[in-house]
Scaffold this motif. Structure first.
Motif, short mmCIF file in Angstrom:
data_model
loop_
_atom_site.label_atom_id
_atom_site.label_comp_id
_atom_site.label_asym_id
_atom_site.label_seq_id
_atom_site.Cartn_x
_atom_site.Cartn_y
_atom_site.Cartn_z
N LYS A 16 -2.32 -8.57 -2.38
CA LYS A 16 -0.93 -7.82 -2.36
C LYS A 16 -0.04 -8.39 -3.35
CE LYS A 16 -2.70 -5.79 1.45
NZ LYS A 16 -3.64 -5.14 1.13
N GLY A 23 1.03 -1.13 -0.08
CA GLY A 23 -0.17 -0.03 -0.03
C GLY A 23 0.90 1.33 -0.01
N CYS A 38 -4.36 0.97 -1.44
CA CYS A 38 -4.05 -0.47 -1.33
C CYS A 38 -5.03 -1.27 -2.24
CB CYS A 38 -4.00 -1.02 0.24
SG CYS A 38 -5.61 -0.77 0.97
N GLN A 72 -5.43 -3.15 7.59
CA GLN A 72 -4.73 -1.70 7.08
C GLN A 72 -5.58 -0.52 7.26
OE1 GLN A 72 -3.66 -3.46 3.12
NE2 GLN A 72 -2.15 -2.12 3.33
#
Ligand code: URA
Length: 317
Positions: free
Chosen positions: A213, A158, A209, A237
């Motif tokens: 990921k 992010g 973000c 997050q």
């Protein structure tokens, strides 16, 4: 299974054995998609050793992975969907004995997606406490929790303001993001940057973000087990940043955060709530690049967000 009294003699050894047991349980899989959880007694032992709660052990069935120290195989060429590389066998010799018997029925728990653990499942991220993004990133480590790790170049965690009032959540990194380790830097990212600036912000003021990921190979959609493996980090997050509003870009972000399978065409443009935070679903910028006529609707959605923050078009900061 080695009992605690047989093998280790010091608390250090005990911790190592329990840590190894925890890792073993992490990768235990059930054919029917069930999630293996340890029983209460073992959970108490794990907790007593300062190790994560049993919920942290829940993993999706396809999330087979190697231990953290394993090297990542070289990435495959972009745009070429492929089967993930086979996982290397973990050397057995260095490990203490592991449970061999089939788990008892009480140890097997069907965990519906709705009740899967979220941020509290992350070791080091205490339920009810505000984690820091650094803590969460450390917890993510050199992640091997799902098969996306085999093809990625970089984890794309992010970027932006860790105290942003506004967070944008996308789907997952593409090729450019994978190379740079930064979300939304490719073509869709350039459009997102323009959208953010049109709202009177810039990329350093907001936080950006993704649901997953690591780059799905060939830019395919993230698969359910991949979303499940990564979701606790996304939720953590959001708990770390504590924005006032979230813009969910596209179906994966909106449906994952809202736990709602309504199509994005119907979700978009309607304020929703995510854990007490206003959430606006809108179209993903990559979709807008393919369907520019839909930009008008996306802009209307973003204007609602601006109105929430009392911002006028052209107003900065
Ligand atoms: N698309 C996404 O959803 N996220 C990125 O970071 C880039 C493209």
């Amino acid at each position: 299974m080695a009992t605690v009294s047989e093998a280790p003699e010091t608390s250090q050894e005990l911790s190592e054995v329990l840590e190894d047991l925890r890792r073993h349980l992490l990768w235990q899989e059930e054919d029917g998609g069930r999630v293996l959880q340890v029983d209460a007694r073992l959970a108490a032992e794990l907790r007593g050793a300062g190790l994560p709660r049993p919920q942290a052990l829940a993993r999706p069935p396809a999330a087979k992975a190697a231990p953290p120290a394993q090297p990542v195989p070289a990435p495959q060429p972009a745009q070429a969907p492929r089967a993930p590389a086979p996982e290397p066998e973990r050397p057995m010799a260095a490990r203490p004995a592991m449970p061999r018997a089939a788990p008892s029925p009480e140890m097997l728990l069907e965990v519906p997606p709705q009740s899967r653990p979220i941020a509290g499942a992350l070791p080091g991220v205490v339920e009810g406490e505000r984690p820091t993004l650094d803590q969460i990133r450390r917890e993510l480590g050199d992640c091997r929790r799902c098969k996306l790790c085999t093809g990625r170049k970089n984890i794309v965690f992010g970027s932006g303001n860790p105290r942003a009032e506004l967070v944008f959540v996308g789907e997952g990194p593409g090729a450019d993001e994978d190379v740079q380790g930064v979300p939304f830097v490719g073509a869709a990212g350039q459009l997102l940057t323009k959208m953010i600036e049109a709202m009177g912000y810039n990329r350093d003021l907001v936080y950006i973000c993704n649901v997953v990921k690591c780059r799905p190979p060939g830019n395919r959609n993230p698969e359910p087990d991949e979303v499940t493996a990564c979701e606790p980090f996304l939720r953590a997050q959001l708990r770390a940043v504590q924005p006032k509003a979230i813009v969910a870009l596209g179906k994966f972000a909106a449906q994952t955060l809202l736990r709602d399978t309504t199509p994005i065409t119907r979700l978009r443009g309607q304020w929703r709530e995510y854990e007490g935070i206003k959430l606006m679903p809108t179209f993903h910028p990559a979709y807008l690049l393919r369907q520019p006529a839909e930009k008008k609707k996306a802009w209307e959605d973003l204007q609602q967000v601006m109105k929430f923050f009392g911002k006028q078009p052209g107003q900065r900061g």
